[in-house]
Design a protein around this motif. Structure first.
Motif, PDB file in Angstrom:
ATOM      1  N   THR A  32       0.853  -1.166   0.000  1.00 58.66           N
ATOM      2  CA  THR A  32       0.000   0.000   0.000  1.00 58.66           C
ATOM      3  C   THR A  32       0.898   1.228   0.000  1.00 58.66           C
ATOM      4  O   THR A  32       2.115   1.103   0.050  1.00 58.66           O
ATOM      5  N   MET A  33       0.284   2.400  -0.037  1.00 59.53           N
ATOM      6  CA  MET A  33       1.085   3.613  -0.162  1.00 59.53           C
ATOM      7  C   MET A  33       0.526   4.740   0.695  1.00 59.53           C
ATOM      8  O   MET A  33      -0.683   4.896   0.821  1.00 59.53           O
TER       9      MET A  33
ATOM     10  N   THR B 274      -4.029   1.864  -2.262  1.00 57.21           N
ATOM     11  CA  THR B 274      -3.389   0.781  -2.984  1.00 57.21           C
ATOM     12  C   THR B 274      -3.723   0.955  -4.461  1.00 57.21           C
ATOM     13  O   THR B 274      -4.782   1.487  -4.804  1.00 57.21           O
ATOM     14  N   VAL B 275      -2.808   0.542  -5.300  1.00 55.52           N
ATOM     15  CA  VAL B 275      -2.955   0.728  -6.739  1.00 55.52           C
ATOM     16  C   VAL B 275      -3.698  -0.471  -7.331  1.00 55.52           C
ATOM     17  O   VAL B 275      -3.368  -1.624  -7.042  1.00 55.52           O
TER      18      VAL B 275
ATOM     19  N   VAL C  55      -7.213   3.124  -4.767  1.00 58.31           N
ATOM     20  CA  VAL C  55      -8.332   2.749  -3.903  1.00 58.31           C
ATOM     21  C   VAL C  55      -7.948   3.003  -2.453  1.00 58.31           C
ATOM     22  O   VAL C  55      -6.866   2.617  -2.004  1.00 58.31           O
ATOM     23  N   SER C  56      -8.835   3.644  -1.726  1.00 58.92           N
ATOM     24  CA  SER C  56      -8.608   3.904  -0.306  1.00 58.92           C
ATOM     25  C   SER C  56      -8.709   2.597   0.471  1.00 58.92           C
ATOM     26  O   SER C  56      -9.769   1.964   0.523  1.00 58.92           O
TER      27      SER C  56
ATOM     28  N   ALA D 259      -0.453  -5.295   5.933  1.00 52.95           N
ATOM     29  CA  ALA D 259      -0.203  -4.747   4.599  1.00 52.95           C
ATOM     30  C   ALA D 259       1.038  -3.851   4.627  1.00 52.95           C
ATOM     31  O   ALA D 259       1.094  -2.895   5.400  1.00 52.95           O
ATOM     32  N   PRO D 260       2.033  -4.158   3.817  1.00 46.44           N
ATOM     33  CA  PRO D 260       3.221  -3.303   3.772  1.00 46.44           C
ATOM     34  C   PRO D 260       2.848  -1.900   3.275  1.00 46.44           C
ATOM     35  O   PRO D 260       1.957  -1.743   2.441  1.00 46.44           O
ATOM     36  N   VAL D 261       3.538  -0.910   3.804  1.00 49.19           N
ATOM     37  CA  VAL D 261       3.301   0.481   3.421  1.00 49.19           C
ATOM     38  C   VAL D 261       4.577   1.053   2.821  1.00 49.19           C
ATOM     39  O   VAL D 261       5.645   0.976   3.427  1.00 49.19           O
ATOM     40  N   THR D 262       4.461   1.618   1.616  1.00 47.08           N
ATOM     41  CA  THR D 262       5.552   2.356   1.003  1.00 47.08           C
ATOM     42  C   THR D 262       5.227   3.835   1.154  1.00 47.08           C
ATOM     43  O   THR D 262       4.122   4.265   0.829  1.00 47.08           O
TER      44      THR D 262
END
Length: 132
Positions: free
Chosen positions: A25-26, A41-42, A94-95, A110-113
């Motif tokens: 995720t970002m 997330t894309v 998407v949120s 969920a990994p976060v970048t």
């Protein structure tokens, strides 16, 4: 890949998206993402389906207008946006917070970048990410 269902707070906007939370995720530090506490997330366009609420969406654009930010005109929640970038092409942002059937453990793992959108430096995280 898993199909998740999501919505805005009042449920007027509903969608389905096929994505892999474990793939990442970002969080971005640009002025817009900071203010809305965006966690996205894309999703590829072919993996996103708006199920309800097209007429309930309002749109916001700013700056170069490369991104289309959609929000519910009833409750104000921003469930997704659409953008195009040289790196990803056309995609939905998407949120993650709007995914109704994501388990708490999936969200927690969920990994976060972190990206430095504030300075258009997408390959390097900002020095401080604690506030994101």
């Amino acid at each position: 890949m898993k199909t998740y269902h999501g919505s805005c707070h009042c449920q007027a906007i509903r969608f389905a998206a096929e994505l892999d939370l474990a793939a990442g995720t970002m969080r971005c530090n640009c002025s817009f993402c900071r203010k809305i506490r965006c966690w996205a997330t894309v999703v590829k366009p072919e993996s996103f389906r708006l199920l309800a609420g097209e007429g309930d969406l309002a749109e916001y654009q700013f700056g170069a207008k490369h991104e289309r930010h959609f929000f519910c005109k009833h409750c104000g929640v921003r469930p997704f946006g659409i953008a195009r970038s040289p790196r990803r092409g056309l995609f939905y942002g998407v949120s993650v917070s709007c995914l109704d059937d994501a388990a708490i453990t999936e969200l927690a793992n969920a990994p976060v970048t972190y990206v430095d959108g504030l300075n258009d430096n997408w390959d390097t995280p900002p020095a401080d990410v604690g506030y994101l």
